[in-house]
Structures are given as structure tokens and as C-alpha cells.
Design a protein around this motif. Structure first.
Motif, mmCIF file in Angstrom:
data_model
loop_
_atom_site.group_PDB
_atom_site.id
_atom_site.type_symbol
_atom_site.label_atom_id
_atom_site.label_comp_id
_atom_site.label_asym_id
_atom_site.label_seq_id
_atom_site.Cartn_x
_atom_site.Cartn_y
_atom_site.Cartn_z
ATOM 1 N N TYR A 1 0.852 -1.185 0.000
ATOM 2 C CA TYR A 1 0.000 0.000 0.000
ATOM 3 C C TYR A 1 0.888 1.235 0.000
ATOM 4 C CZ TYR A 1 -3.653 -3.239 1.567
ATOM 5 O OH TYR A 1 -4.537 -4.281 1.661
ATOM 6 N N CYS A 2 0.568 2.196 -0.856
ATOM 7 C CA CYS A 2 1.320 3.450 -0.865
ATOM 8 C C CYS A 2 0.373 4.555 -0.401
ATOM 9 C CB CYS A 2 1.839 3.757 -2.264
ATOM 10 S SG CYS A 2 2.533 5.413 -2.384
ATOM 11 N N SER A 3 0.709 5.218 0.716
ATOM 12 C CA SER A 3 -0.200 6.252 1.216
ATOM 13 C C SER A 3 0.061 7.600 0.543
ATOM 14 C CB SER A 3 -0.104 6.372 2.742
ATOM 15 O OG SER A 3 1.225 6.513 3.139
ATOM 16 N N SER A 4 1.089 7.687 -0.276
ATOM 17 C CA SER A 4 1.324 8.932 -1.016
ATOM 18 C C SER A 4 0.353 9.056 -2.179
ATOM 19 C CB SER A 4 2.745 8.985 -1.569
ATOM 20 O OG SER A 4 3.652 9.125 -0.524
ATOM 21 N N CYS A 5 0.166 7.947 -2.931
ATOM 22 C CA CYS A 5 -0.678 8.042 -4.122
ATOM 23 C C CYS A 5 -1.861 7.074 -4.086
ATOM 24 C CB CYS A 5 0.154 7.807 -5.381
ATOM 25 S SG CYS A 5 0.695 6.096 -5.574
ATOM 26 N N GLN A 6 -2.040 6.363 -2.965
ATOM 27 C CA GLN A 6 -3.152 5.412 -2.786
ATOM 28 C C GLN A 6 -3.061 4.175 -3.681
ATOM 29 O OE1 GLN A 6 -4.788 6.200 -0.130
ATOM 30 N NE2 GLN A 6 -3.839 8.217 -0.151
ATOM 31 N N TYR A 7 -1.891 3.973 -4.281
ATOM 32 C CA TYR A 7 -1.712 2.777 -5.113
ATOM 33 C C TYR A 7 -1.630 1.548 -4.209
ATOM 34 C CZ TYR A 7 0.831 -0.436 -8.293
ATOM 35 O OH TYR A 7 1.237 -1.510 -9.037
ATOM 36 N N SER A 8 -2.206 0.437 -4.649
ATOM 37 C CA SER A 8 -2.025 -0.803 -3.900
ATOM 38 C C SER A 8 -1.977 -1.970 -4.869
ATOM 39 C CB SER A 8 -3.152 -1.000 -2.885
ATOM 40 O OG SER A 8 -4.396 -0.987 -3.526
ATOM 41 N N LYS B 1 9.863 0.255 -3.066
ATOM 42 C CA LYS B 1 9.249 1.531 -3.430
ATOM 43 C C LYS B 1 7.968 1.339 -4.235
ATOM 44 C CE LYS B 1 11.989 2.460 -7.588
ATOM 45 N NZ LYS B 1 13.130 3.157 -8.124
ATOM 46 N N CYS B 2 7.169 2.401 -4.254
ATOM 47 C CA CYS B 2 5.880 2.348 -4.935
ATOM 48 C C CYS B 2 6.078 2.321 -6.453
ATOM 49 C CB CYS B 2 5.051 3.563 -4.533
ATOM 50 S SG CYS B 2 3.546 3.735 -5.503
ATOM 51 N N PRO B 3 5.535 1.314 -7.137
ATOM 52 C CA PRO B 3 5.716 1.225 -8.589
ATOM 53 C C PRO B 3 5.027 2.372 -9.323
ATOM 54 C CG PRO B 3 4.791 -0.813 -7.692
ATOM 55 C CD PRO B 3 4.727 0.217 -6.600
ATOM 56 N N ASN B 4 4.100 3.049 -8.649
ATOM 57 C CA ASN B 4 3.347 4.106 -9.313
ATOM 58 C C ASN B 4 4.015 5.470 -9.177
ATOM 59 O OD1 ASN B 4 1.029 5.050 -10.751
ATOM 60 N ND2 ASN B 4 0.236 5.849 -8.808
ATOM 61 N N CYS B 5 4.355 5.870 -7.925
ATOM 62 C CA CYS B 5 4.903 7.214 -7.729
ATOM 63 C C CYS B 5 6.365 7.199 -7.288
ATOM 64 C CB CYS B 5 4.051 7.990 -6.727
ATOM 65 S SG CYS B 5 4.215 7.422 -5.030
ATOM 66 N N GLY B 6 6.897 6.016 -7.042
ATOM 67 C CA GLY B 6 8.312 5.923 -6.686
ATOM 68 C C GLY B 6 8.619 6.205 -5.224
HETATM 69 ZN ZN LIG Z 1 2.682 5.667 -4.653
#
Ligand SMILES: [Zn+2]
Length: 441
Positions: free
Chosen positions: A236-243, A254-259
Motif C-alpha cells: 500500500y502506498c499512502s502517497s498516491c493510494q496505489y495498492s 518503493k511504490c511502482p506508481n509514484c516511486g
Molecule cells: Zn505511490
């Protein structure tokens, strides 16, 4: 005059046992809290490892879940069917999956030496059925067919009771569209419908990007209940809500969406649903076609959507229960209200004669949602204390106790609301009002 039939506990087959005394199952085979509670409280019984008998209370809960799903499927034009479980192995050969997942399939052959599998899923079967019916017109689509039936997997290590068995109940849906754009629209529609189902059940869930695995296709989502025993790891990424399931993340740091590297966390989840946008992965090899507007045959575009029915039941109990007391989502509890009449032969028993039955009918009349959801604990040879203990362990939200106060001039009923942790003494009217306000179906 007709007599209202009442649900009475003495008539329900609910063997309450300690698992240690149950010779059919060893301590090693009990691998989760929900499995132990469901075994001990007579909801399920093991037949062979990975296969369970669902007993009456378990089936009642299962029926409620199926009703919720049927209602949601109806809203999006889903049509219920029933495919045979026994499937020709040839179909799985044609799709290429026989080799790919062969070891997990239960395979068998008949006396004529024909080979079959006990299906874990029906993409091939559904595709083949449409190919036999071809040519269907573009006007027949989109088509959404679903079934709720037993599925099979040769699980190397069955565990967690109903959550990872060798025979389990699944809802599987197959959508067919005439082009990929409308297939994507159907996919979104079914995903929304699944979200409605999970919101109705009321357990916190996450819809995360999933791995297509052996199913194939271009897009996939998983529905995950958060639980420590969950076997999936979800990022879960709380920066961009990607999960996403970490299986689809190349870098787990790291988050695959926002890094982002700081605001990610990884939690365990139980996968309770899975959706796949399949495209022509099955329809092409199995020749599921339709006649397009220009009168030429074209390949159908598919989606596949699964809900683990028996797994949702067990996972809900797993998430909500304590080590000693089972808890259910209100909408899935086998019964919502239990009435405990006084012990047979006591003074209160004589003073309140007929009162429990009358209260039962009044509640049913006043709150239509309680029809078939009230249980009378008529095991009156047992003390109120013993029956109250059982009621708490099985997890009925409302327990109504008829005791000394109910025999007074202005009768009061003791109400225990385990969900809101309340113990109240109420008149009959106030009791009805309270349950009506706090009851969800
Ligand atoms: Zn993210």
C-alpha cells in the motif's frame, strides 16, 4: 388457525465439541482461529483434510451470502447458470492450461479411457459452450453468465479450514463482449458490483492490482481482507493510494506508481475475490465467435470474475472473532436474535409461561427483516448461564433473556448486544425499537 413455525435450537444439528475430542481431526490440522471455532461450535466438520461438511448453521450463513451476490448480479444483468464440474481434459489442453497448472488439477478417467478434470474454474467450459452455439449475433452481447458451485484443487497442503481447501464453493462469472472497449466497460461494471457486495458484508477490504498468473489476460484486480494469517502480501502506498499484490511489484522497497519509498507498507491479506480482463486468451483457441454487423465472424472478448464463497465466510469469521468467541458480519450471521427462556421448573418459568413464544412472534411481526432470523434456545433443561455462554460463543448479535424481571407487573427483558457491548433491561416496546434501530440485514 395456523401455528407459526419457530426456529428452535433443540432441533438444530449443531454438535458443540472440543476439537481435541474429535478423532477425525488432529491438532496439527487446525491451522486457523476461524477453523477451530467453526469446528468446535458445530458450523463445519472435517471429512478428509481440505474437505468439510457444512452443517445447518454454516449453510444458513452461506445461503445469506449467496442471496446478497444473486441480488447484485441481477442488477448488472448477470444470469445464473450451472456448468458441470466434470470437464473434458481436451478443453484444457486446447487452452494450454493442462500443462501449465496440471499438478493442481484433480484428473480422472472413465471406463472408456476418456480423461476428465474436476474443474477449479470454467473459462474453457464457458468458451466452448458458446463456440458450439455459434454463430451468435452481436445482438446477444454483452453476456454475463455466472454460477455458484463446488470447485476442486489438488492443494498440496490444505490449511486454514474453509480458506484453503481441496473442495470449495466459488462464484465464478464469465463475460463476453464483441470488442475490447465494451469488455473493459463490463469489467468495470462487475468490479463495482463486487465492491457493493463487499461493502454489504462490511469487512474492511482492499481492491488491489493483482497478478494474472496462469489465468492470463491484460488486467486483474484482487479483493483482499486484511488479516495476519493472510497468505498474500499487499503493498500500500499512502502517497498516491496505489495498492498491489507484491507479486506484480518488481521492487518491494518503493511504490511502482509514484516511486515513493517512505510511505509504503506491506500487509498480509486473504484474497477473497479476483477479476481478470482476459481478452481472447480463451475465446480464440476455443473458437468462441459471433457474427458482427458486417456479417463476418469475430472472436469474443472475455472477462472472468471469481468470489471465494466458502472462503469469504471463513475469512469474515477469522477477521471478526476473538480466540474464544465467534463473530459474524450481521448480514451473514446464521441468526441475529436468540431468545433464552428460563430454566425448566424454575419459578420464573411458570410465571412467564407463553411469554417467550409471544415475544418471538411480536419481533417477527414488527421487524420483517427478522423473519427466519430469530432462534429460540429451548434447551430449558440447561441453566440460563450455560445457554448464555453458548450464545456468546456462537456470536448472535442480540440475546434476549427472560428472567425474574420479565415476571414483574411491568415486564422487562434483559438484552445483550454483543456488537455494541451493551446490557440493557427494556420493556417489550423499547426492546423492539432497540433491535430495529441496531439491526442490519
Ligand atoms: Zn505511490
Amino acid at each position: 388457525m395456523s401455528i407459526t413455525a419457530r426456529h428452535c435450537l433443540s432441533k438444530i444439528f449443531q454438535p458443540i465439541t472440543a476439537t481435541s475430542k474429535n478423532s477425525k481431526i488432529t491438532r496439527q490440522q487446525v491451522t486457523s482461529k476461524s477453523q477451530r471455532l467453526m469446528l468446535e461450535l458445530g458450523i463445519i466438520q472435517q471429512s478428509i483434510p481440505g474437505c468439510f461438511h457444512l452443517l445447518p448453521l454454516g449453510v444458513k450463513s452461506l445461503d445469506k451470502l449467496i442471496k446478497i451476490i444473486d441480488n447484485e448480479m441481477f442488477k448488472i444483468g448477470g444470469q445464473k447458470v450451472l456448468f458441470p464440474t466434470l470437464t473434458n481434459s481436451k478443453l484444457w489442453n486446447e487452452s494450454g492450461r493442462l500443462k501449465e497448472v496440471g499438478t493442481e488439477l484433480f484428473q480422472l478417467q472413465d471406463r472408456h479411457n476418456h480423461h476428465y478434470i474436476l474443474s477449479p474454474t470454467h473459462e474453457e467450459v464457458a468458451s466452448e459452450m458458446l463456440s458450439i452455439l455459434a454463430p451468435l449475433s452481436y445482438r446477444n452481447f454483452p453476456l454475463k453468465l455466472y454460477q455458484i458451485s463446488s470447485k476442486f484443487r489438488d492443494e498440496i497442503k490444505p490449511r486454514f479450514g474453509l480458506m484453503r481447501g481441496r473442495e470449495f464453493i466459488m462464484k465464478d462469472m464469465y463475460s463476453f463482449d464483441t470488442d475490447i472497449e465494451s469488455a473493459k466497460k463490463t469489467y468495470e461494471e462487475v468490479c463495482n458490483s463486487y465492491e457493493n457486495i463487499f461493502n454489504t458484508i462490511g469487512i474492511g477490504y482492499a481492491k488491489v492490482l493483482g497478478s494474472s498468473g496462469s489465468m492470463g489476460g491484460s488486467l486483474s484486480h484482487e479483493y483482499q481482507f486484511k488479516a495476519p494469517i493472510g497468505e498474500d502480501n499487499v503493498l500500500y502506498c499512502s502517497s498516491c493510494q496505489y495498492s498491489a499484490n507484491i507479486e506484480v511489484c518488481e521492487d518491494h522497497q518503493k511504490c511502482p506508481n509514484c516511486g515513493d519509498e517512505k510511505n509504503i507498507n506491506i500487509q498480509c491479506g486473504i484474497e477473497v475475490g479476483h477479476t481478470f480482463l482476459l481478452g481472447d486468451k480463451y475465446s480464440k483457441p476455443l473458437k468462441s465467435t459471433f457474427i458482427a454487423k458486417d456479417s463476418k465472424p469475430e472472436v469474443l472478448q472475455m472477462g472472468s470474475y471469481g468470489l471465494g464463497i466458502s472462503r469469504i465466510l471463513a475469512a469474515s469469521v477469522e477477521v471478526l472473532s476473538s480466540e474464544t468467541e465467534m463473530r459474524w458480519p450481521s448480514v451473514l450471521a446464521p441468526y441475529n436474535v436468540i431468545i433464552l427462556p428460563p430454566k425448566k421448573g424454575s419459578a420464573e418459568s411458570l410465571q412467564t409461561e407463553g411469554m417467550p413464544e409471544k415475544l418471538y412472534s411480536n419481533l417477527e411481526e414488527k421487524i420483517p427483516g427478522l423473519k427466519n432470523n430469530i432462534l429460540m434456545d429451548d434447551r430449558t433443561s440447561l441453566t440460563l448461564g450455560k445457554r448464555l455462554l453458548d450464545a456468546k460463543r456462537v456470536g448472535y448479535q442480540f440475546t434476549i433473556i427472560i428472567n425474574k424481571k420479565s415476571a414483574e407487573e411491568n415486564p422487562l427483558f434483559e438484552l445483550i448486544d454483543i456488537k455494541n457491548n451493551k446490557q440493557l433491561y427494556l420493556s417489550k416496546e423499547a426492546l423492539c425499537d432497540y433491535i430495529q434501530q441496531n439491526f442490519r440485514i
